[in-house]
Design an enzyme around this catalytic site. Sequence first.
Site, PDB file in Angstrom:
ATOM      1  N   GLU A 288      36.210  49.653  34.998  1.00  0.00           N
ATOM      2  CA  GLU A 288      35.773  49.412  36.378  1.00  0.00           C
ATOM      3  C   GLU A 288      36.651  48.298  36.900  1.00  0.00           C
ATOM      4  O   GLU A 288      36.533  47.147  36.478  1.00  0.00           O
ATOM      5  CB  GLU A 288      34.282  49.040  36.411  1.00  0.00           C
ATOM      6  CG  GLU A 288      33.674  49.149  37.797  1.00  0.00           C
ATOM      7  CD  GLU A 288      33.735  47.851  38.569  1.00  0.00           C
ATOM      8  OE1 GLU A 288      34.624  47.735  39.451  1.00  0.00           O
ATOM      9  OE2 GLU A 288      32.934  46.967  38.299  1.00  0.00           O
ATOM     10  N   CYS A 322      34.259  43.435  43.897  1.00  0.00           N
ATOM     11  CA  CYS A 322      35.335  44.426  43.847  1.00  0.00           C
ATOM     12  C   CYS A 322      35.154  45.540  44.854  1.00  0.00           C
ATOM     13  O   CYS A 322      36.126  46.199  45.242  1.00  0.00           O
ATOM     14  CB  CYS A 322      35.451  45.003  42.436  1.00  0.00           C
ATOM     15  SG  CYS A 322      33.874  45.545  41.752  1.00  0.00           S
ATOM     16  N   GLU A 422      44.216  43.188  46.664  1.00  0.00           N
ATOM     17  CA  GLU A 422      42.850  42.674  46.575  1.00  0.00           C
ATOM     18  C   GLU A 422      42.904  41.141  46.610  1.00  0.00           C
ATOM     19  O   GLU A 422      43.429  40.506  45.697  1.00  0.00           O
ATOM     20  CB  GLU A 422      42.202  43.153  45.284  1.00  0.00           C
ATOM     21  CG  GLU A 422      40.735  42.813  45.180  1.00  0.00           C
ATOM     22  CD  GLU A 422      40.077  43.406  43.948  1.00  0.00           C
ATOM     23  OE1 GLU A 422      38.899  43.776  44.038  1.00  0.00           O
ATOM     24  OE2 GLU A 422      40.749  43.488  42.898  1.00  0.00           O
TER      25      GLU A 422
END
Length: 516
Positions: A288, A322, A422
Amino acid sequence: MTAAAPPSTVSETAGLVPAWLQWPAWPFRAPEPQSPRKSETDLMDLKKFYIGGAWVTPHSSREFPVLNPATEEQIGSIILGDETDVNTAVAAAKAAFDSFSRTSRDERIALLERLLEICNARREEMALALSAEMGAPISMARDAQADAGIGHLEGVLAALKSQQLRETLANGDILVREPIGVCGLITPWNWPVNQIALKVLPALATGCTCVLKPSEHTPMSAAVYAQMIHDAGYPAGVFNLIHGDGPTVGAGLSRHRDVDMMSFTGSTRAGVAVAKDSADTVKRVTLELGGKSPNLVFADADLEEKVTASVLECMYNTGQSCDAPTRMLVERSCYDQVLEIAKAAAAGQAVGNPAEEGGHIGPMFDRIQFDRVQSMIQTGIDEGATVLTGGPGRPEGLDKGWYVRPTVFADVTNDMAIAQQEIFGPVLVIIPFEDEEDAIRIANDTPYGLAAYLQTGDPERAERVAARLRAGAVHINGGGFNYGSPFGGYKQSGNGREGGMLGLEDYQEVKTLHFG
């Protein structure tokens, strides 16, 4: 030192205050228990590992400081494990697997239900640990961060109770689901207990044994969780906890021949390393990873409500999620109106002391992440994006602690670094689109695919657009994630799913029985 630790609650009973709650920098005090429990065992010590059912002294002696991100002060230290510590923990898990894998579902349900009671009773203690170690405001630490450990446990219990462990196929063969074996679990610092629960609980539920390596930056919540598992009565070796860094302990677990599965949550870069390290032993790997989630805002949405909520969702947990909606894609016809709403919402987002109750956001979790976010904000300015609010530096009045100004960029194009990378901070980028096709194209133009968000007043459009978004979850008009649903992403956001029935299946092997 081999004795297990006592319950981690503050009590007037002499000798029951956990050592790490006595640190001078610890700013909180947990509530008194209704009936203090007595114990002859030793205090929990962050410099110990939980292996084979006991808190033990590690082989390694390499220390690592634990810092409070709001004060920048050291509030404790842990030991970073070495290869010997990895081998010891894996050996304990392997030894326990033979018997624990043969427990009945009812036995495992009973243990999980006991753990649920303990998690509920110690929610406040968990919240205090989370707030101190990673800067989550105490209200949010209690209501979301600590609550995740409870909610996911309820979801796992529901899935376990309903799963068919043995079924007859249409061709007459029998399909059986069995535990995969020893699991290596690596969890991040941004949602510590959420990710611990999503990995440890399905392992315990399916009859696996495990070794957990939590983030070295957030060891306190992991220690509390380990103690709760111990107090729930799990057999020695079923759950083990060791601290360490990625190159040593993380890689050691990934490469270990006696580890049958690796489950990792963190950056895409580190996830690739886990997959490569695991390849030689052909173990199962679930990942993940990162995200850069698009949030498509159409002109027919309730703009004031949905845009305001979207901005606050992006800033939640100080942007350290996230699946945060960090790319807001806005229909050109309402672009200027959305900019004004977004600017006001971000400017109104309070930033402050995580020890205080309230809806404010706290600091970044450490100096490295603070510096990275500051660098990315400057990159956005250098790329020509317009700063609507926020910008470089700390918020006014906060000259200590790793606090970042909630920042919104307008006039962003999807090829900019701030739109593709990100950032993992309270930074939102806003990109205009012309029509539905253009919105879908921009939304999918990313290496990630963890989540997507969609704001529209047209139910048919919502279904139509959601079907074309390459993401593991689509949140429509503010719909939130529910415990028990699978969580995971497409593309470089990882593989496998956590939570619910699919989360259990990742920890199981499938065997078919063919009778003559």
